[in-house]
Design a protein around this motif. Structure first.
Motif, PDB file in Angstrom:
ATOM      1  N   ILE A   9       0.980  -1.197  -0.150  1.00  0.00           N
ATOM      2  CA  ILE A   9       0.190   0.009  -0.207  1.00  0.00           C
ATOM      3  C   ILE A   9       0.860   0.997  -0.031  1.00  0.00           C
ATOM      4  O   ILE A   9       1.592   1.506   0.792  1.00  0.00           O
ATOM      5  CB  ILE A   9      -1.127   0.052   1.168  1.00  0.00           C
ATOM      6  N   VAL A  10       0.683   2.291  -1.073  1.00  0.00           N
ATOM      7  CA  VAL A  10       1.317   3.349  -1.112  1.00  0.00           C
ATOM      8  C   VAL A  10       0.719   4.369  -0.294  1.00  0.00           C
ATOM      9  O   VAL A  10      -0.381   4.590  -0.359  1.00  0.00           O
ATOM     10  CB  VAL A  10       1.485   3.505  -2.522  1.00  0.00           C
ATOM     11  N   THR A  11       1.322   4.928   0.787  1.00  0.00           N
ATOM     12  CA  THR A  11       0.621   5.697   1.589  1.00  0.00           C
ATOM     13  C   THR A  11       0.993   7.309   1.525  1.00  0.00           C
ATOM     14  O   THR A  11       0.273   8.153   1.885  1.00  0.00           O
ATOM     15  CB  THR A  11       1.153   5.386   3.219  1.00  0.00           C
ATOM     16  N   GLN A  12       2.417   7.564   0.792  1.00  0.00           N
ATOM     17  CA  GLN A  12       2.773   8.944   0.383  1.00  0.00           C
ATOM     18  C   GLN A  12       3.529   8.947  -0.904  1.00  0.00           C
ATOM     19  O   GLN A  12       4.286   8.061  -1.075  1.00  0.00           O
ATOM     20  CB  GLN A  12       3.275   9.521   1.549  1.00  0.00           C
ATOM     21  N   LEU A  13       3.214  10.136  -1.542  1.00  0.00           N
ATOM     22  CA  LEU A  13       3.985  10.438  -2.863  1.00  0.00           C
ATOM     23  C   LEU A  13       4.282  11.846  -2.883  1.00  0.00           C
ATOM     24  O   LEU A  13       3.604  12.822  -2.480  1.00  0.00           O
ATOM     25  CB  LEU A  13       3.254   9.964  -4.206  1.00  0.00           C
ATOM     26  N   LEU A  22      10.737  11.090  -7.248  1.00  0.00           N
ATOM     27  CA  LEU A  22       9.705  11.177  -6.588  1.00  0.00           C
ATOM     28  C   LEU A  22      10.175  10.185  -5.327  1.00  0.00           C
ATOM     29  O   LEU A  22      10.632   9.159  -5.549  1.00  0.00           O
ATOM     30  CB  LEU A  22       8.604  10.216  -7.340  1.00  0.00           C
ATOM     31  N   PHE A  23       9.578  10.530  -4.186  1.00  0.00           N
ATOM     32  CA  PHE A  23       9.617   9.722  -2.863  1.00  0.00           C
ATOM     33  C   PHE A  23       8.431   9.017  -2.819  1.00  0.00           C
ATOM     34  O   PHE A  23       7.347   9.594  -3.117  1.00  0.00           O
ATOM     35  CB  PHE A  23      10.048  10.750  -1.831  1.00  0.00           C
ATOM     36  N   ILE A  24       8.338   8.044  -2.488  1.00  0.00           N
ATOM     37  CA  ILE A  24       7.532   6.834  -2.214  1.00  0.00           C
ATOM     38  C   ILE A  24       7.451   6.172  -0.782  1.00  0.00           C
ATOM     39  O   ILE A  24       8.405   5.770  -0.514  1.00  0.00           O
ATOM     40  CB  ILE A  24       7.403   5.769  -3.354  1.00  0.00           C
ATOM     41  N   GLY A  25       6.399   6.190  -0.276  1.00  0.00           N
ATOM     42  CA  GLY A  25       6.271   5.641   1.249  1.00  0.00           C
ATOM     43  C   GLY A  25       5.315   4.542   1.120  1.00  0.00           C
ATOM     44  O   GLY A  25       4.205   4.453   0.642  1.00  0.00           O
ATOM     45  N   SER A  26       5.808   3.229   1.294  1.00  0.00           N
ATOM     46  CA  SER A  26       4.878   2.013   0.992  1.00  0.00           C
ATOM     47  C   SER A  26       5.387   0.917   2.093  1.00  0.00           C
ATOM     48  O   SER A  26       6.718   0.463   2.017  1.00  0.00           O
ATOM     49  CB  SER A  26       5.167   1.625  -0.326  1.00  0.00           C
ATOM     50  N   MET A  49       3.742   5.325   8.004  1.00  0.00           N
ATOM     51  CA  MET A  49       2.713   5.845   7.238  1.00  0.00           C
ATOM     52  C   MET A  49       3.105   7.437   7.295  1.00  0.00           C
ATOM     53  O   MET A  49       2.589   8.138   7.865  1.00  0.00           O
ATOM     54  CB  MET A  49       1.457   5.804   7.958  1.00  0.00           C
ATOM     55  N   PRO A  50       4.029   7.608   6.228  1.00  0.00           N
ATOM     56  CA  PRO A  50       4.538   9.061   6.352  1.00  0.00           C
ATOM     57  C   PRO A  50       3.318  10.013   5.732  1.00  0.00           C
ATOM     58  O   PRO A  50       2.447   9.658   5.026  1.00  0.00           O
ATOM     59  CB  PRO A  50       5.712   8.992   5.233  1.00  0.00           C
TER      60      PRO A  50
END
Length: 167
Positions: A9-13, A22-26, A49-50
């Motif tokens: 689950i990607v929680t932040q882009l 692009l920074f991705i939080g997953s 969960m950023p």
């Protein structure tokens, strides 16, 4: 290696200001996607969960609801740096043309750091009715609370069990 979990689950882009990364939080992993090179690399440190990513090109900072501090990563070395102290940080960023990073907490405070050495500059606590207390590291303060307000009290070394009003 670790990277974006394709089933996660990607929680932040968040794009960098120049749009090149692009920074991705997953799934607790923070990944940097270099769009020009079309390469992904997991970054040191992580965030479950950023709520935000902020980068000045040298560092990336991130935090979220479940973190006690703001994570920092040196991008050139991909090395985790000591976190900044601020719990429940919801947003943050770098001031343009100034060596200052700011972050706002969901607990009602705003904090500023000097990015030259990452020392705290100012913490502002926000209260209902547009009331505030702003405090520097050396104890100077400003407030629009009354002189005997319960929201802001001092503790001094010679009376450690008695809180004193702002005045």
């Amino acid at each position: 290696g670790r990277g974006v979990d394709r089933g996660g689950i990607v929680t932040q882009l968040s794009f960098t200001n120049d749009g090149q990364n692009l920074f991705i939080g997953s799934n607790g992993v923070v990944t940097e996607w270099d769009l020009a090179k079309n390469s992904l690399r997991p970054l040191a440190g992580g965030a479950l969960m950023p709520s935000f990513f902020a980068s000045d090109g040298r560092n990336v900072l991130f935090a979220g609801l479940l973190q006690d501090g703001i994570g920092r990563v040196d991008l050139a070395r991909n090395q985790a740096l000591p976190p900044l102290e601020l719990g429940n940080a919801m947003s943050g960023g770098f001031l343009p043309n100034r060596p200052i990073f700011w972050a706002a907490s969901g607990l009602g405070s705003l904090k500023l750091w000097d990015t030259r050495d990452w020392s705290p500059l100012l913490t502002t606590y926000l209260f209902n009715g547009s009331k505030f207390v702003a405090v520097t590291q050396d104890g100077r303060y400003d407030t629009n609370l009354g002189p005997d307000a319960d929201q802001f009290r001092w503790l001094v070394s010679d009376a450690p069990f008695q809180s004193l009003p702002a005045q």
